[in-house]
Design an enzyme around this catalytic site. Structure first.
Site, mmCIF file in Angstrom:
data_model
loop_
_atom_site.group_PDB
_atom_site.id
_atom_site.type_symbol
_atom_site.label_atom_id
_atom_site.label_comp_id
_atom_site.label_asym_id
_atom_site.label_seq_id
_atom_site.Cartn_x
_atom_site.Cartn_y
_atom_site.Cartn_z
ATOM 1 N N TYR A 173 -32.942 20.984 18.114
ATOM 2 C CA TYR A 173 -33.744 20.746 16.610
ATOM 3 C C TYR A 173 -35.069 21.549 17.255
ATOM 4 O O TYR A 173 -36.042 20.559 17.377
ATOM 5 C CB TYR A 173 -33.976 19.363 16.275
ATOM 6 C CG TYR A 173 -32.918 19.278 14.602
ATOM 7 C CD1 TYR A 173 -31.893 19.612 14.165
ATOM 8 C CD2 TYR A 173 -31.893 18.105 15.681
ATOM 9 C CE1 TYR A 173 -31.250 19.445 13.194
ATOM 10 C CE2 TYR A 173 -30.897 17.412 14.910
ATOM 11 C CZ TYR A 173 -30.398 18.118 13.878
ATOM 12 O OH TYR A 173 -29.431 17.633 12.836
ATOM 13 N N ASP A 187 -39.473 13.332 10.838
ATOM 14 C CA ASP A 187 -39.199 13.874 11.920
ATOM 15 C C ASP A 187 -40.500 13.273 12.141
ATOM 16 O O ASP A 187 -40.396 12.304 13.918
ATOM 17 C CB ASP A 187 -38.173 14.696 12.405
ATOM 18 C CG ASP A 187 -37.235 14.401 12.227
ATOM 19 O OD1 ASP A 187 -35.624 14.574 12.551
ATOM 20 O OD2 ASP A 187 -36.755 15.192 11.164
ATOM 21 N N TYR A 221 -31.847 27.879 16.959
ATOM 22 C CA TYR A 221 -31.733 27.065 15.634
ATOM 23 C C TYR A 221 -31.928 28.075 14.321
ATOM 24 O O TYR A 221 -32.940 29.348 14.221
ATOM 25 C CB TYR A 221 -33.155 26.314 14.932
ATOM 26 C CG TYR A 221 -32.586 25.692 13.904
ATOM 27 C CD1 TYR A 221 -31.241 24.362 13.793
ATOM 28 C CD2 TYR A 221 -33.435 25.929 12.987
ATOM 29 C CE1 TYR A 221 -31.362 23.558 12.600
ATOM 30 C CE2 TYR A 221 -33.065 24.988 11.340
ATOM 31 C CZ TYR A 221 -32.720 23.941 11.608
ATOM 32 O OH TYR A 221 -31.895 23.517 10.473
ATOM 33 N N GLN A 262 -39.219 18.020 2.587
ATOM 34 C CA GLN A 262 -38.178 17.031 2.893
ATOM 35 C C GLN A 262 -38.745 15.257 2.466
ATOM 36 O O GLN A 262 -40.283 15.035 1.812
ATOM 37 C CB GLN A 262 -38.051 16.410 4.784
ATOM 38 C CG GLN A 262 -36.582 17.226 4.762
ATOM 39 C CD GLN A 262 -36.590 16.815 6.217
ATOM 40 O OE1 GLN A 262 -37.994 16.837 7.135
ATOM 41 N NE2 GLN A 262 -35.735 17.184 7.494
ATOM 42 N N GLY A 298 -32.841 15.368 3.582
ATOM 43 C CA GLY A 298 -32.522 14.695 4.882
ATOM 44 C C GLY A 298 -30.906 14.123 4.853
ATOM 45 O O GLY A 298 -30.602 13.987 5.815
ATOM 46 N N ASP A 314 -27.630 15.405 4.205
ATOM 47 C CA ASP A 314 -27.962 16.923 3.919
ATOM 48 C C ASP A 314 -25.627 16.750 2.832
ATOM 49 O O ASP A 314 -26.090 17.301 2.533
ATOM 50 C CB ASP A 314 -27.707 18.289 4.681
ATOM 51 C CG ASP A 314 -28.935 17.927 5.853
ATOM 52 O OD1 ASP A 314 -29.330 17.660 5.309
ATOM 53 O OD2 ASP A 314 -29.181 18.402 6.574
ATOM 54 N N ARG A 317 -20.350 18.069 12.127
ATOM 55 C CA ARG A 317 -21.423 18.318 11.165
ATOM 56 C C ARG A 317 -21.193 19.154 10.274
ATOM 57 O O ARG A 317 -20.041 18.977 10.285
ATOM 58 C CB ARG A 317 -21.750 19.989 12.098
ATOM 59 C CG ARG A 317 -22.349 19.668 13.486
ATOM 60 C CD ARG A 317 -24.141 19.320 13.038
ATOM 61 N NE ARG A 317 -24.672 20.639 11.977
ATOM 62 C CZ ARG A 317 -25.953 19.743 12.185
ATOM 63 N NH1 ARG A 317 -26.444 19.092 11.674
ATOM 64 N NH2 ARG A 317 -26.366 20.953 11.063
ATOM 65 N N TRP A 331 -23.531 12.619 7.462
ATOM 66 C CA TRP A 331 -23.966 11.512 6.395
ATOM 67 C C TRP A 331 -22.625 10.923 6.019
ATOM 68 O O TRP A 331 -23.265 11.014 5.159
ATOM 69 C CB TRP A 331 -25.149 12.269 5.900
ATOM 70 C CG TRP A 331 -26.131 12.376 6.571
ATOM 71 C CD1 TRP A 331 -26.716 13.864 6.958
ATOM 72 C CD2 TRP A 331 -27.931 11.294 6.099
ATOM 73 N NE1 TRP A 331 -28.517 13.237 8.100
ATOM 74 C CE2 TRP A 331 -28.172 11.469 7.449
ATOM 75 C CE3 TRP A 331 -27.165 10.001 6.579
ATOM 76 C CZ2 TRP A 331 -29.892 11.104 8.011
ATOM 77 C CZ3 TRP A 331 -29.279 9.274 6.852
ATOM 78 C CH2 TRP A 331 -29.805 10.000 7.488
ATOM 79 N N GLU A 378 -28.635 11.263 17.698
ATOM 80 C CA GLU A 378 -28.460 10.892 16.109
ATOM 81 C C GLU A 378 -27.741 10.487 15.486
ATOM 82 O O GLU A 378 -28.789 9.699 14.527
ATOM 83 C CB GLU A 378 -28.514 12.524 15.776
ATOM 84 C CG GLU A 378 -28.598 13.053 15.098
ATOM 85 C CD GLU A 378 -28.836 15.035 14.186
ATOM 86 O OE1 GLU A 378 -27.688 15.130 15.165
ATOM 87 O OE2 GLU A 378 -29.490 15.017 12.981
HETATM 88 C C1 DGY Z 1 -30.043 20.567 9.927
HETATM 89 O O1 DGY Z 1 -30.702 22.051 10.118
HETATM 90 O O2 DGY Z 1 -29.285 19.941 10.215
HETATM 91 C C2 DGY Z 1 -31.395 20.190 8.718
HETATM 92 O O3 DGY Z 1 -30.894 19.141 8.400
HETATM 93 C C3 DGY Z 1 -31.849 21.402 8.391
HETATM 94 O O4 DGY Z 1 -33.214 20.797 7.668
#
Ligand code: DGY
Length: 454
Positions: free
Chosen positions: A44, A51, A96, A122, A182, A184, A217, A376, A419
C-alpha cells in the site's frame, strides 16, 4: 527495577517488551516517506484515510509533531464539499491499482486542487484518533492549537457524511462501495454485491497479488464489481445525490455506522474542549443511535447486521462487525450479554477451540463464507481486536478484554507486524510491515492516562 510481567504476557522480560515497542516504532519510521506513512511497506504505497488516522495515533506515542503532520497531510486531500477520500496519492503513481488517473476526479466540481485522490471514502476514524492524540499530548498548548486548526475540517467531514450519505434522514449513513467499509470482501457484502451486474467493465489490471498471495485477497468476481462501481461514479461526476439515488450498491453498514457514532462522540468532546457548539453533532448522534438499534439489531439471532438499503433487507451474515456495537457503546446491557455470551465466547463462532487458537476471527467460523486466510473473510485483524477490546472493557468484561489484548500482542510478537493473521495457528498473512498493527501495538502497551480531560 523491571516491572513484574503478568502471567500469560507474551513478553517474558522487560527487555523483550522494550524490543517489541522499539520494533513497532521502527516499523512506522521505516514506512515514513516524508509527507505520509505508507500503510504497508510494499502493498500500500499511498496514504489511506483510516490507516492515516491510526498511524497518527501511533506516531503520537513518540513524535507529536510528526503525528499532527500525518493528519494535516490527509486533510490536504479533503474535497471542497467536505469529503475525506479513502486514498490520497501524494507521490503520483506506483505499482498499486487503482492509481490516481483511474479515478478521473477532475470530473467532479468538488475535487480538491493540486492533489490527486480517490473518489470514495473510508470509515471516519479520524476524530476518534485525534481525540486520543489530544488526551495523550504532553505539549497541551500545541495540541489545543492543532484541534482549533483542524476542527472546522472535521466538522465538514461529519456533515458531508450525513448530507451525502443520509439525504433521507434515516439516521444511518450509507456506503456505496465495499471499499468504503474498509472491510472489502466481508461476507455481509456478498449478497448486495452479487446483485450488482457488471457490464462494460473498463480494462484494468490487478496488482494486489504481486506482494500478497492471491488466496489471501478478494476474488475476481469482487474486483469486477469494485471496478464497475467506480466507473459508474466517474460517469456521474461523483455527484453525491446521483450516487445515492442510483448506486446499485447501497448499504447501511454496521461497522461504518458504529465507527461514525463513536467519532461523533469524540468530535463532541473536542468541540467542548475548544468551546464550539455541539447541537448539530448531538442531533446526528441521537438519531444514529436510535436507527442503529431499530434497524440493524436482529432479536432472534442476537446479532447486529448490515442493511442492504438498495434491496430493503438485512444481510444476515455473522461477522465481527456486530461487536462494534460494543466498541461504540450502542448496545444495552442485555444485548451486550447476548453478543458476548452467545457469540463472542462461543467456540463454534469466535471463541478459541482446539483448531483455532486466536481471537477474534473476522468472520464467524461457522459462517458459510469463512476462510481463515482470505482478507476480511476470517483472519484476525489487530484493529478489530483493539475495538472489540475497548468494547469489552466498556461493558465490564475485563478478563475477556485482557485475553483479546494478549492474543493480539502474541500474534505481533511472534509473527511480526502483519496486516492480518490466521486464527487457527496465528501465522501471519497479507501485507508485511503493516503500519496500523504497529501503531496499535503501541496503543495496547502504552494505555492512555485516565485523568486527562477530553
Ligand atoms: C485494497 O486495495 O485492498 C484496499 O482495501 C482498497 O482500498
Amino acid at each position: 527495577m523491571e516491572e513484574p510481567v503478568p502471567e500469560g504476557n507474551p513478553f517474558h522480560t522487560g527487555k523483550a517488551r522494550g524490543d517489541f515497542l522499539a520494533g513497532a516504532r521502527e516499523t512506522l519510521t521505516a514506512n515514513d516517506v516524508g509527507d505520509f506513512v505508507k500503510p504497508g511497506r510494499y502493498q500500500y504505497p499511498h496514504q489511506w484515510n483510516w490507516d492515516a488516522a491510526l498511524v497518527a495515533m501511533g506516531l503520537a506515542h513518540f513524535d507529536e509533531e510528526r503525528a499532527r503532520k500525518e493528519v494535516r497531510s490527509l486533510l490536504q486531500g479533503q474535497w471542497l464539499d467536505g469529503m475525506i477520500p479513502h486514498v490520497v496519492y501524494h507521490n503520483g503513481s506506483s505499482d498499486y491499482f487503482p492509481g490516481p488517473d483511474f479515478w478521473q476526479i477532475e470530473q467532479s466540481v468538488a475535487a480538491p486542487h493540486g492533489v490527486r485522490t480517490s473518489g470514495l471514502v473510508q470509515p471516519p476514524l479520524l476524530a476518534t484518533c485525534v481525540r486520543r492524540m489530544h488526551r495523550r499530548a504532553r505539549d497541551r498548548q500545541a495540541s489545543l492549537a492543532f484541534i482549533q486548526e483542524i476542527y472546522p475540517r472535521l466538522l465538514n467531514w461529519h456533515r458531508w457524511l450525513h448530507r451525502a450519505r443520509d439525504p433521507e434522514g434515516t439516521g444511518l449513513v450509507a456506503i456505496v462501495h465495499p471499499w468504503e467499509s474498509g472491510t472489502d470482501n466481508a461476507a455481509r457484502f456478498v449478497q448486495p454485491l452479487m446483485q450488482v451486474t457488471p457490464s462494460q467493465v473498463p480494462a484494468y489490471q490487478r496488482r494486489d497479488s504481486a506482494h500478497v498471495a492471491a488466496e489471501e485477497r478478494p476474488q475476481h468476481a469482487d474486483y469486477e464489481r469494485f471496478v464497475y462501481l467506480i466507473d459508474r461514479f466517474r460517469q456521474w461526476a461523483y455527484e453525491p445525490e446521483i450516487i445515492y439515488q442510483r448506486s446499485p450498491f447501497l448499504v447501511q453498514d454496521t461497522l461504518f455506522n458504529a465507527i461514525t457514532y463513536q467519532a461523533h462522540e469524540d468530535l463532541i468532546a473536542l468541540a467542548d474542549e475548544i468551546g464550539e457548539p455541539t447541537a448539530e453533532l448531538e442531533r446526528w448522534r441521537v438519531r444514529l443511535r436510535r436507527a442503529f438499534n431499530a434497524k440493524l439489531w436482529d432479536e432472534e439471532e442476537g446479532l447486529y447486521f448490515a442493511f442492504d438499503a438498495r434491496h430493503h433487507q438485512l444481510v444476515r451474515e455473522n461477522g465481527v462487525a456486530t461487536f462494534l456495537a460494543l466498541y461504540a457503546g450502542l448496545a444495552d446491557k442485555e444485548q451486550a450479554e447476548v453478543l458476548v455470551g452467545a457469540h463472542l465466547e462461543n467456540p463454534e463462532e469466535y471463541g478459541p477451540d482446539a483448531n483455532s487458537r486466536f481471537r477474534v476471527p473476522s468472520q464467524a467460523k461457522n459462517n458459510y463464507f469463512y476462510e481463515p486466510r482470505r482478507y476480511w473473510r476470517g483472519p484476525v485483524w489487530i484493529l478489530v481486536n483493539w475495538m472489540v477490546m475497548q468494547g469489552l472493557e466498556r461493558y465490564g468484561y475485563q478478563a475477556l478484554a485482557e485475553n483479546v489484548r494478549r492474543d493480539s500482542l502474541a500474534l505481533m510478537a511472534d509473527g511480526g507486524f502483519f496486516e492480518y493473521y490466521d486464527p487457527r495457528d496465528g501465522s501471519p498473512a497479507g501485507a508485511s510491515d503493516f503500519s496500523w498493527s504497529a501503531a496499535l501495538a503501541l496503543e495496547m502497551l502504552e494505555p492512555l492516562p485516565l485523568s486527562r480531560p477530553a
